[in-house]
Design a protein around this motif. Structure first.
Motif, short mmCIF file in Angstrom:
data_model
loop_
_atom_site.label_atom_id
_atom_site.label_comp_id
_atom_site.label_asym_id
_atom_site.label_seq_id
_atom_site.Cartn_x
_atom_site.Cartn_y
_atom_site.Cartn_z
N UNK A 1 43.50 39.96 49.07
CA UNK A 1 43.91 40.36 47.73
C UNK A 1 42.88 39.82 46.75
N UNK A 2 42.58 40.61 45.70
CA UNK A 2 41.58 40.23 44.71
C UNK A 2 42.25 40.18 43.34
N UNK A 3 42.10 39.07 42.62
CA UNK A 3 42.74 38.88 41.32
C UNK A 3 41.68 38.56 40.26
N UNK A 4 41.97 38.96 39.02
CA UNK A 4 41.16 38.56 37.88
C UNK A 4 42.00 38.73 36.63
N UNK A 5 41.60 38.02 35.56
CA UNK A 5 42.31 38.08 34.28
C UNK A 5 41.44 38.83 33.27
N UNK A 6 42.06 39.75 32.53
CA UNK A 6 41.38 40.56 31.53
C UNK A 6 42.02 40.31 30.16
N UNK A 7 41.18 40.22 29.13
CA UNK A 7 41.66 40.14 27.74
C UNK A 7 41.09 41.32 26.98
N UNK A 8 41.99 42.14 26.45
CA UNK A 8 41.58 43.34 25.70
C UNK A 8 40.61 44.20 26.51
N UNK B 1 37.59 38.12 32.02
CA UNK B 1 37.23 36.79 31.50
C UNK B 1 37.26 35.71 32.58
N UNK B 2 37.51 36.09 33.84
CA UNK B 2 37.46 35.14 34.95
C UNK B 2 36.68 35.76 36.09
N UNK B 3 36.13 34.95 37.00
CA UNK B 3 35.53 35.51 38.21
C UNK B 3 36.61 36.18 39.07
N UNK B 4 36.15 37.08 39.97
CA UNK B 4 37.07 37.68 40.94
C UNK B 4 37.54 36.58 41.89
N UNK B 5 38.85 36.50 42.09
CA UNK B 5 39.42 35.49 43.00
C UNK B 5 39.91 36.20 44.25
N UNK B 6 39.31 35.87 45.42
CA UNK B 6 39.72 36.46 46.70
C UNK B 6 40.77 35.55 47.34
N UNK B 7 41.92 36.14 47.69
CA UNK B 7 42.99 35.36 48.33
C UNK B 7 43.38 36.05 49.63
N UNK B 8 43.30 35.29 50.74
CA UNK B 8 43.81 35.75 52.03
C UNK B 8 45.10 34.97 52.29
N UNK C 1 45.18 41.33 36.75
CA UNK C 1 44.89 42.54 37.52
C UNK C 1 44.66 42.19 38.98
N UNK C 2 44.82 43.22 39.86
CA UNK C 2 44.75 43.01 41.31
C UNK C 2 44.12 44.22 41.97
N UNK C 3 43.46 44.02 43.09
CA UNK C 3 43.12 45.10 44.02
C UNK C 3 43.27 44.55 45.42
N UNK C 4 43.37 45.47 46.40
CA UNK C 4 43.57 45.04 47.78
C UNK C 4 42.58 45.75 48.70
N UNK C 5 42.42 45.20 49.91
CA UNK C 5 41.59 45.83 50.91
C UNK C 5 42.14 47.21 51.25
N UNK C 6 41.25 48.16 51.57
CA UNK C 6 41.68 49.52 51.86
C UNK C 6 42.57 49.60 53.09
N UNK C 7 42.53 48.59 53.96
CA UNK C 7 43.34 48.64 55.18
C UNK C 7 44.66 47.88 55.02
N UNK C 8 44.96 47.45 53.79
CA UNK C 8 46.18 46.67 53.58
C UNK C 8 47.42 47.53 53.79
N UNK C 9 48.44 46.92 54.38
CA UNK C 9 49.73 47.57 54.53
C UNK C 9 50.81 46.60 54.11
N UNK C 10 52.06 47.08 54.10
CA UNK C 10 53.16 46.20 53.76
C UNK C 10 53.39 46.13 52.26
N UNK C 11 54.35 45.29 51.86
CA UNK C 11 54.77 45.17 50.47
C UNK C 11 54.20 43.88 49.90
#
Length: 469
Positions: free
Chosen positions: A399-406, A410-417, A445-455
């Motif tokens: 999972x990839x997270x980052x914070x956006x303002x307007x 405003x933060x680096x991409x954070x990769x979480x496994x 904001x978030x994005x996920x790997x293209x092979x991600x499944x589940x909730x």
């Protein structure tokens, strides 16, 4: 030698043939005879001699039965090797030396002999299937091939799953903490100190200049002020904000004025007086640059203006937006100029079962939007922190997270496994800094790997902000 005799064509011509030699040769060919009758085939001859059956059966009848195999002869005794025979006949030395002794001097090349005749073609050998049939296999060639395949081996046992590591909360519990995870998180925050009591108002004392005069200073107040200027010291810490004083209008109201602020302002205007006589023009005052020069500044006016510019204020957060593994550094000294937590909001859980993300640098899926920041002041600087947790039904993908303002990251991409299945991860947080536009929208904001499944569920998302003084 006698004279050459006449050719057959010349003799025929002398005997009355007329025509060319080619025509004469054609005249020698007799007419074709009638075709003779075809002879009987071997199969037909066999039928005439009493064979009954098809041609294929007749061909099979021509094959004789295999003779029985002869008995194997007894094995002869092993003969002596050539080296052993040579040794028995008097050779002394090693086998290698004996082999070398067999090589004679190269002789002259002999004359090539005539090529021998090719030998007769040998009979085709039996196929593996024919040999198997001869040795008792019954069935088709396909069945025989299948019989060569061995049975599948048994599947090996699965390895045991490794135990999940303990969360920080579980470690705290094991070390004696009692309470819920939320209470444990709260216990990590230090308590604010008590406000001190206001001191009693003192009586008006002598001014500093009066005290200095009483203590022997001689000169004007301006000269005394100049004498107080020492070398520039280090910048002191900002003092705490004093309470807002009453406006002049509020003071007037407290002292009995009744009416609106506009009416009060009008009441301050006195009646127009007569114009007084113009005073004499005063001498031109010195410019600030001239005053600085008179007080010891050396340099051009441009250099003096540059000297008035103070150093840029400290940045509260240091981080590399393009490096996912960057460690955010908080400047304790810079945070002194910020208020304590001013805005605190908590979101409901965000959940989805089909958010497939991208591996692009910028993230496009909004997990949660914060825009209750009603006290934002345009132009003011803010330091923020967002904290959240993750719950996944199949938590093995990135999972990839980052914070956006307007709309700006405003933060680096954070990769979480997460490496969790149906478990809530430990809280994750990111710090950020921005200048307010007066109506800010803050997004996790978030994005996920293209092979991600589940909730995936993003839980307990919390925003904290500090505003600069």
């Amino acid at each position: 030698n006698g004279a050459n005799g006449l050719s057959a064509f010349q003799i025929a011509t002398n005997n009355g043939f007329t025509g060319t030699e080619s025509e004469w040769l054609s005249s020698l060919e007799g007419a074709d005879g009638t075709n003779g009758t075809d002879g009987l085939s071997a199969f037909e001859i066999a039928i005439n001699n009493g064979f009954t059956g098809t041609e294929s059966e007749w061909l099979s009848s021509l094959e004789g039965t295999d003779g029985s195999n002869g008995n194997d002869g007894t094995n002869g005794a092993n003969g002596l090797s050539a080296f052993q025979i040579a040794t028995n006949n008097g050779f002394t030395g090693t086998e290698s030396e004996w082999l070398t002794s067999l090589e004679g001097a190269d002789g002259n090349n002999g004359i090539d002999g005539n090529n021998g005749n090719d030998g007769a073609t040998g009979a085709d050998g039996l196929s593996a299937f024919q040999i198997a049939t001869n040795n008792g296999f019954t069935g088709t060639e396909s069945e025989w091939l299948t019989s060569l395949e061995g049975a599948d081996g048994n599947n090996g046992n699965d390895g045991t799953n490794g135990a999940n590591g303990l969360s920080a909360f579980q470690i705290g519990t094991n070390n004696g903490f009692t309470g819920t995870e939320s209470e444990w998180l709260t216990s990590l925050e230090g308590t604010d100190g008590n406000n001190g009591n206001d001191g009693a108002a003192g009586s008006n004392g002598l001014s500093a200049f009066q005290i200095a005069t009483n203590n022997g200073f001689t000169g004007t107040e301006s000269e005394w002020l100049t004498s107080l200027e020492g070398a520039d010291g280090n910048n002191g810490n900002d003092g705490t904000n004093g309470a807002n004083g009453l406006s002049a209008f509020q003071i007037a109201t407290n002292n009995g004025f009744t009416g609106t602020e506009s009416e009060w302002l009008t009441s301050l205007e006195g009646a127009g007086g007569n114009n007084g006589n113009d005073g004499t023009n005063g001498a031109n005052g010195l410019s600030a640059f001239q005053i600085a020069t008179n007080n010891g500044f050396t340099g051009t006016e441009s250099e003096w203006l540059t000297s008035l510019e103070g150093a840029d204020g400290a940045t509260a957060i240091v981080q590399d937006l393009e490096n996912p593994d960057t460690i955010t550094t908080l400047s304790t000294s810079a945070l002194i100029s910020y208020l304590q937590t001013e805005i605190l909001t908590q979101s409901s859980a965000f959940s989805t079962s089909d958010i497939l993300g991208y591996n692009a640098v910028e993230l496009s899926i909004v997990a949660h939007t914060f825009n209750p920041v009603i006290s934002n002041i345009s132009g003011a600087k803010y330091v923020g922190e967002i904290q959240w947790e993750i719950l996944e039904t199949l938590g093995i993908f990135k999972n990839r997270f980052a914070i956006y303002v307007n709309g700006t990251r405003v933060t680096p991409i954070l990769n979480i496994w997460p490496n969790v299945v149906n478990l809530t991860s430990v809280p994750t947080s990111r710090f950020f800094e921005y200048t307010s536009t007066g109506s800010d929208v803050i997004e996790l904001r978030i994005s996920r790997s293209l092979i991600s499944t589940g909730v995936l569920q993003v839980l307990n998302t919390e925003l904290k902000l500090r505003r600069s003084l």
